[in-house]
Structures are given as structure tokens and as C-alpha cells.
Design a protein around this motif. Sequence first.
Motif, PDB file in Angstrom:
ATOM      1  N   ASN A  42      74.662 158.871   9.296  1.00  0.00           N
ATOM      2  CA  ASN A  42      75.719 157.816   9.758  1.00  0.00           C
ATOM      3  C   ASN A  42      75.088 156.867   9.560  1.00  0.00           C
ATOM      4  OD1 ASN A  42      75.209 159.354  12.481  1.00  0.00           O
ATOM      5  ND2 ASN A  42      73.134 159.212  12.454  1.00  0.00           N
ATOM      6  N   ASP A  43      74.343 156.656   8.022  1.00  0.00           N
ATOM      7  CA  ASP A  43      74.289 155.617   7.390  1.00  0.00           C
ATOM      8  C   ASP A  43      75.477 155.805   6.118  1.00  0.00           C
ATOM      9  OD1 ASP A  43      72.408 154.173   9.246  1.00  0.00           O
ATOM     10  OD2 ASP A  43      70.683 154.705   8.553  1.00  0.00           O
ATOM     11  N   GLY A  44      75.622 156.785   5.739  1.00  0.00           N
ATOM     12  CA  GLY A  44      76.548 157.084   4.309  1.00  0.00           C
ATOM     13  C   GLY A  44      76.620 158.393   3.702  1.00  0.00           C
ATOM     14  N   PHE A  45      77.199 158.308   3.231  1.00  0.00           N
ATOM     15  CA  PHE A  45      76.999 159.725   2.580  1.00  0.00           C
ATOM     16  C   PHE A  45      76.503 160.524   1.855  1.00  0.00           C
ATOM     17  CE2 PHE A  45      81.064 157.513   3.393  1.00  0.00           C
ATOM     18  CZ  PHE A  45      81.877 158.930   4.330  1.00  0.00           C
ATOM     19  N   GLY A  46      75.854 161.879   2.069  1.00  0.00           N
ATOM     20  CA  GLY A  46      74.695 162.154   1.440  1.00  0.00           C
ATOM     21  C   GLY A  46      75.253 163.808   0.357  1.00  0.00           C
ATOM     22  N   ALA A  47      74.681 164.570   0.253  1.00  0.00           N
ATOM     23  CA  ALA A  47      74.790 165.204  -0.712  1.00  0.00           C
ATOM     24  C   ALA A  47      75.208 166.833  -0.021  1.00  0.00           C
ATOM     25  CB  ALA A  47      74.467 165.742  -1.601  1.00  0.00           C
ATOM     26  N   THR A  69      83.818 156.626  -0.443  1.00  0.00           N
ATOM     27  CA  THR A  69      84.199 155.387   0.152  1.00  0.00           C
ATOM     28  C   THR A  69      85.820 155.200  -0.558  1.00  0.00           C
ATOM     29  OG1 THR A  69      82.547 154.124   0.311  1.00  0.00           O
ATOM     30  CG2 THR A  69      84.664 152.731   0.653  1.00  0.00           C
ATOM     31  N   HIS A  70      85.099 155.302  -2.045  1.00  0.00           N
ATOM     32  CA  HIS A  70      86.549 154.766  -2.864  1.00  0.00           C
ATOM     33  C   HIS A  70      87.542 155.834  -3.008  1.00  0.00           C
ATOM     34  CE1 HIS A  70      88.672 154.437  -6.974  1.00  0.00           C
ATOM     35  NE2 HIS A  70      87.663 155.804  -7.143  1.00  0.00           N
ATOM     36  N   SER A  71      87.505 157.052  -3.000  1.00  0.00           N
ATOM     37  CA  SER A  71      88.577 158.649  -2.854  1.00  0.00           C
ATOM     38  C   SER A  71      88.794 158.759  -1.906  1.00  0.00           C
ATOM     39  CB  SER A  71      87.738 160.139  -2.768  1.00  0.00           C
ATOM     40  OG  SER A  71      86.552 160.154  -4.491  1.00  0.00           O
ATOM     41  N   TYR A  72      88.066 158.596  -0.811  1.00  0.00           N
ATOM     42  CA  TYR A  72      89.102 158.647   0.761  1.00  0.00           C
ATOM     43  C   TYR A  72      89.341 157.133   1.321  1.00  0.00           C
ATOM     44  CZ  TYR A  72      86.675 162.625   2.313  1.00  0.00           C
ATOM     45  OH  TYR A  72      85.708 164.091   1.759  1.00  0.00           O
ATOM     46  N   ALA A  73      88.902 156.062   0.604  1.00  0.00           N
ATOM     47  CA  ALA A  73      90.030 154.757   0.903  1.00  0.00           C
ATOM     48  C   ALA A  73      91.573 154.895   0.011  1.00  0.00           C
ATOM     49  CB  ALA A  73      89.634 153.868   0.386  1.00  0.00           C
ATOM     50  N   HIS A  89      84.037 153.908   7.490  1.00  0.00           N
ATOM     51  CA  HIS A  89      82.517 154.142   8.057  1.00  0.00           C
ATOM     52  C   HIS A  89      81.622 154.463   6.229  1.00  0.00           C
ATOM     53  CE1 HIS A  89      79.036 156.420   8.244  1.00  0.00           C
ATOM     54  NE2 HIS A  89      78.553 157.025   7.697  1.00  0.00           N
ATOM     55  N   GLY A  90      81.984 154.359   5.603  1.00  0.00           N
ATOM     56  CA  GLY A  90      81.780 154.373   4.022  1.00  0.00           C
ATOM     57  C   GLY A  90      81.383 152.287   4.194  1.00  0.00           C
ATOM     58  N   VAL A  91      82.427 151.746   4.347  1.00  0.00           N
ATOM     59  CA  VAL A  91      82.393 150.023   3.966  1.00  0.00           C
ATOM     60  C   VAL A  91      81.189 149.343   4.601  1.00  0.00           C
ATOM     61  CG1 VAL A  91      83.566 147.895   4.166  1.00  0.00           C
ATOM     62  CG2 VAL A  91      84.760 149.736   3.184  1.00  0.00           C
ATOM     63  N   GLN A 120      64.643 151.177  -4.053  1.00  0.00           N
ATOM     64  CA  GLN A 120      64.551 149.197  -4.444  1.00  0.00           C
ATOM     65  C   GLN A 120      65.360 148.298  -5.245  1.00  0.00           C
ATOM     66  OE1 GLN A 120      62.094 146.919  -1.594  1.00  0.00           O
ATOM     67  NE2 GLN A 120      61.105 148.806  -1.029  1.00  0.00           N
ATOM     68  N   HIS A 121      64.933 149.405  -6.528  1.00  0.00           N
ATOM     69  CA  HIS A 121      65.491 148.845  -7.995  1.00  0.00           C
ATOM     70  C   HIS A 121      67.244 148.400  -7.964  1.00  0.00           C
ATOM     71  CE1 HIS A 121      61.870 150.433 -10.048  1.00  0.00           C
ATOM     72  NE2 HIS A 121      61.223 149.954  -9.729  1.00  0.00           N
ATOM     73  N   LYS A 122      67.915 147.556  -8.569  1.00  0.00           N
ATOM     74  CA  LYS A 122      68.592 147.342  -8.973  1.00  0.00           C
ATOM     75  C   LYS A 122      69.490 147.986  -9.951  1.00  0.00           C
ATOM     76  CE  LYS A 122      68.681 144.956  -4.681  1.00  0.00           C
ATOM     77  NZ  LYS A 122      67.369 143.967  -4.626  1.00  0.00           N
ATOM     78  N   GLN A 123      70.806 148.552  -9.746  1.00  0.00           N
ATOM     79  CA  GLN A 123      70.515 149.410 -11.440  1.00  0.00           C
ATOM     80  C   GLN A 123      72.316 149.101 -11.121  1.00  0.00           C
ATOM     81  OE1 GLN A 123      69.254 151.812 -13.103  1.00  0.00           O
ATOM     82  NE2 GLN A 123      67.669 151.513 -11.411  1.00  0.00           N
ATOM     83  N   ASN A 124      73.004 148.740 -12.493  1.00  0.00           N
ATOM     84  CA  ASN A 124      74.716 148.077 -12.897  1.00  0.00           C
ATOM     85  C   ASN A 124      75.298 149.502 -12.391  1.00  0.00           C
ATOM     86  OD1 ASN A 124      76.350 147.247 -14.646  1.00  0.00           O
ATOM     87  ND2 ASN A 124      76.391 148.117 -15.050  1.00  0.00           N
ATOM     88  N   TYR A 125      74.727 150.951 -12.856  1.00  0.00           N
ATOM     89  CA  TYR A 125      75.820 151.894 -12.772  1.00  0.00           C
ATOM     90  C   TYR A 125      75.985 151.789 -11.322  1.00  0.00           C
ATOM     91  CZ  TYR A 125      76.918 157.002 -12.574  1.00  0.00           C
ATOM     92  OH  TYR A 125      77.763 157.917 -12.343  1.00  0.00           O
ATOM     93  N   LEU A 126      75.089 151.448 -10.359  1.00  0.00           N
ATOM     94  CA  LEU A 126      75.495 151.611  -8.692  1.00  0.00           C
ATOM     95  C   LEU A 126      76.250 150.542  -8.252  1.00  0.00           C
ATOM     96  CD1 LEU A 126      75.026 152.285  -6.125  1.00  0.00           C
ATOM     97  CD2 LEU A 126      73.041 151.204  -5.908  1.00  0.00           C
ATOM     98  N   HIS A 127      76.110 149.516  -9.048  1.00  0.00           N
ATOM     99  CA  HIS A 127      76.804 148.197  -8.338  1.00  0.00           C
ATOM    100  C   HIS A 127      78.397 147.801  -8.705  1.00  0.00           C
ATOM    101  CE1 HIS A 127      73.002 147.327  -7.605  1.00  0.00           C
ATOM    102  NE2 HIS A 127      73.681 146.034  -6.451  1.00  0.00           N
ATOM    103  N   ALA A 128      78.653 148.521  -9.974  1.00  0.00           N
ATOM    104  CA  ALA A 128      79.887 149.284 -10.244  1.00  0.00           C
ATOM    105  C   ALA A 128      80.529 149.759  -9.589  1.00  0.00           C
ATOM    106  CB  ALA A 128      79.816 149.205 -12.539  1.00  0.00           C
ATOM    107  N   PHE A 129      80.314 150.756  -8.985  1.00  0.00           N
ATOM    108  CA  PHE A 129      80.760 151.583  -8.108  1.00  0.00           C
ATOM    109  C   PHE A 129      80.976 151.173  -6.328  1.00  0.00           C
ATOM    110  CE2 PHE A 129      80.118 155.293 -10.936  1.00  0.00           C
ATOM    111  CZ  PHE A 129      81.066 155.810 -10.880  1.00  0.00           C
ATOM    112  N   ILE A 130      80.147 150.239  -6.523  1.00  0.00           N
ATOM    113  CA  ILE A 130      80.167 149.714  -5.145  1.00  0.00           C
ATOM    114  C   ILE A 130      81.425 148.691  -5.431  1.00  0.00           C
ATOM    115  CG2 ILE A 130      78.909 147.530  -3.472  1.00  0.00           C
ATOM    116  CD1 ILE A 130      76.629 149.726  -3.884  1.00  0.00           C
ATOM    117  N   SER A 131      81.457 147.987  -6.149  1.00  0.00           N
ATOM    118  CA  SER A 131      82.093 146.803  -7.308  1.00  0.00           C
ATOM    119  C   SER A 131      83.543 147.306  -6.509  1.00  0.00           C
ATOM    120  CB  SER A 131      82.145 145.725  -8.476  1.00  0.00           C
ATOM    121  OG  SER A 131      81.019 145.329  -8.141  1.00  0.00           O
ATOM    122  N   LEU A 132      83.958 148.764  -7.719  1.00  0.00           N
ATOM    123  CA  LEU A 132      85.016 149.817  -7.419  1.00  0.00           C
ATOM    124  C   LEU A 132      85.500 150.310  -6.406  1.00  0.00           C
ATOM    125  CD1 LEU A 132      87.040 151.124  -8.982  1.00  0.00           C
ATOM    126  CD2 LEU A 132      85.530 153.364  -9.175  1.00  0.00           C
ATOM    127  N   ALA A 133      84.686 150.805  -5.062  1.00  0.00           N
ATOM    128  CA  ALA A 133      84.811 151.044  -3.777  1.00  0.00           C
ATOM    129  C   ALA A 133      85.016 150.314  -2.887  1.00  0.00           C
ATOM    130  CB  ALA A 133      83.748 151.151  -2.773  1.00  0.00           C
TER     131      ALA A 133
END
Length: 421
Positions: A42-47, A69-73, A89-91, A120-133
Motif C-alpha cells: 500500500n505504501d510502496g514496495f516490499g521484499a 519505480t525506476h525499473s517499472y518507469a 504507485h512508486g511515485v 528516520q536517518h537520512k542516507q545518501n545511498y537512498l537519496h541517490a536512488f530517489i533522484s534516479l527514480a
Amino acid sequence: MAEMLPSLMVPTSSWLRSTPHRYWLEYQGLRLLDFSKASRLNDGFGALDNQGKLVPDAQPDTTLTARMTHSYATAAIRGLPGCRMLAAHGVQSLLGPLRDAEHEGWFGGLTNGRPTETQQHKQNYLHAFISLAASTAVVARLPGAAQLLEQATSVWETHFWSEEEGVFRESFQADWSCEEDYRGANSNMHSVEACMALADVTKNPVWRHRALRSAERFIHILARDSDYAVREHYDRNWTYLADYNRTRPTDDLRPYGLTPGHFVEWSHLLLKLEAALLRESGTAPEWLLTDSIALFEKGIAAGWSRNGRPGLLYTVNNDIEPAVENRPHWVQAEALTAAAALLKRTGNVKYETWYQTLWDYIDLYMIDRHNGGWLQELDGENRPSEVVYAGKADLYHAWQSTLTPLLPLSPSFATAVQALF
């Protein structure tokens, strides 16, 4: 402008020119996309587990959501049914429950509808993928994509980019305080990928030149100084942390030692960066090619068949001796992508040999024809293992490897797919 690289040097006998091979890649890619469709929450994608079902009490993971989101887009750009709705849905998940509305940026995930303190920690690894998506979603013209791109680039540029160092900072507390005393090659490597995509989508070359600065520091300065063995872990003063995570050798993001799969992943990113710079201005630093070749050679020598059995292992120690001999799927995918890129760039038939060897290995050992998808990891004897990666959560690496070999080195992934399809 046409790609200013000698792609026509690819031998006529290459698999890259073979129609049956292209059909095989297409079929494998479709299998992977279909397998991962079950990961929607409901709120994204899981494993997913090894059978392709959501794991018990599956929770939305933000990195996984961005990758899906990146892959399915990208798949939606190709006109593949069902993919546009999943990407949309990912967006919406990234715009909504996974975003930190109070402090900006994104949580690592949710647990029963709320982020834990760690999430809640802000990780660059994650934010790079959000920018890509976000950039891929814009290319796919998804609802909310432009808003997501604006939010993502603003946060990423404001909080993570270090103009002084020419790299991306690693992480912060939820309110952007307490910057971590760490500089990581892994998150900066994925930042290079995202920067090239942003440069193509936003038409702002500053992102491309940030990618160049990050690659120059981590590869042309630091890795070249260590004979192209890419050191992963540094503190904020750029002291190498040789014993970092020694007690956690199988960590999935920051394992102890060196990761040969990253050597080869950097290898093809450098070639893509070279091609992007050539498209931009007609010039690119010569070291992008020479370092790419050296990284591939070092990665294969460090990681391939070190115990006499095929496959590229996970990690080696600082003396380039095997540390974790398990074979993750993404390592093989990145190695074959690098081999294809070097083949297109140089025409050297040895890269054709490696491209074929790596696909043979994946086909015979990793493609799961019973349950679907790819086995995410094998042990040193090439038996199924889950020491580093449990289940089959990752679509991103495997699926891109079925399409990237057929694309030009530039523009970036989604933009190239849009141009071809």
C-alpha cells in the motif's frame, strides 16, 4: 548528436549483434519484471521471498521503492503493460508516506505505518536512488514526477553535495544534524549514476560535472593510488578505514574489505560518463577510459573464480585475498554490463569473451527456472545461499543487465530507452 564512440568496432560475431541473443535478453527481462510485480504494498514496495511472495509482515522499503519505480518507469517507456501503474504507485508513495514532511528528505522505510528511529536517518545511498527514480519518472511522464524530481534534487543538492570535496556526504540524523563521520565509495558510485540521469533529464550539465568530480576523487586519485583496488570506507578527513566493519563482513551495504563488483561497476560508469561528456562538449578526460580498463581487469583478477569455481565473489581483504566467497547476483550483472561497455568502447574481443562467460554463469547457476527471478546469492560452491541477501528483493541490477548491453553508452538509461523505443 550521435554517440562519438567507436561502437561500430563491435565484432560482427558478437552476441550484441545476434538477433537470438537480443530475443533471449528480452525474454529474461520480461520474466524479471513479471516476477517482481508481487512486491507492491500500500505504501510502496516490499521484499519478496524465493517463491516470489511478499515476506511475512512485509514492510515498505524506500530504497526498494525507488529502484522499483525506476525499473517499472523505464519498462513503461517501452510500452510494457502493467508497468506504468506500478511506477506511478512508486511515485505517489515517495511523494506521500515515505517522505519526511517535517524535515524534508526520505525515511528509509516504514514499520507498521511509521518510521523507526533508525529509518528516520537520512542516507545518501537512498537519496541517490530517489533522484534516479524521479528523473526516470519524468521521462515516463508519470503523474507527480516533476514534483518528485524538484523535491529530490533540492534535498540532495542542499544537504548531501559537498562542493568543497567534490563528493556526496553520507548521512545525517532525521533533522539533518550530526553528519556521519564517513565518506563512502558505494553511495558515491550510485550518485554518479543518478547525476548522469539528472543531467540528461534536467538539461543542467552541473550534475554531469559533479559526477566527474566524484569519480575523479574516488577512482582517479584514490583507487589509482592503490592499483585500482577501490577502497570503500573513509572518514571525513579522508583517512582510509582499513578495518571498517571487520566484525560485519557480510554487511549488505558496507562490508569489510573491498568489493570487486564495485570495481567493475565503476568501470562501466566511467565509460558512460566519458560518452556523456563527449556528447556535451566533444571532449572528455583520457583517464576515464584508461581507468575503466584498469578497474575491470583488477575486478576480474580480484574476484573471479578465486577458489577454482566460476563466479565473481563478494569481498576481498586489503591484501586482495578472498574474504566472503559468496557470489551475489548483482556482482555478475555489473561485470557483464562492464564487459559489454568495454566491448562497445574498444572493440577488443576479450570483452566479448567475458560478456559470454558471465551470461553463461548466470544462466546455468542463477536464473531460477522453477520459482522465477534470479537467485540473489550463491555460496563459494555455487549453491543457493542467503548469508548476505535473503529472498529475491532486488529487480534493479538484474533487469538493467538485460537491457543496458543493447543501449548506447550515452545518454543515460531511461533517456536512451526513450530514444530507442
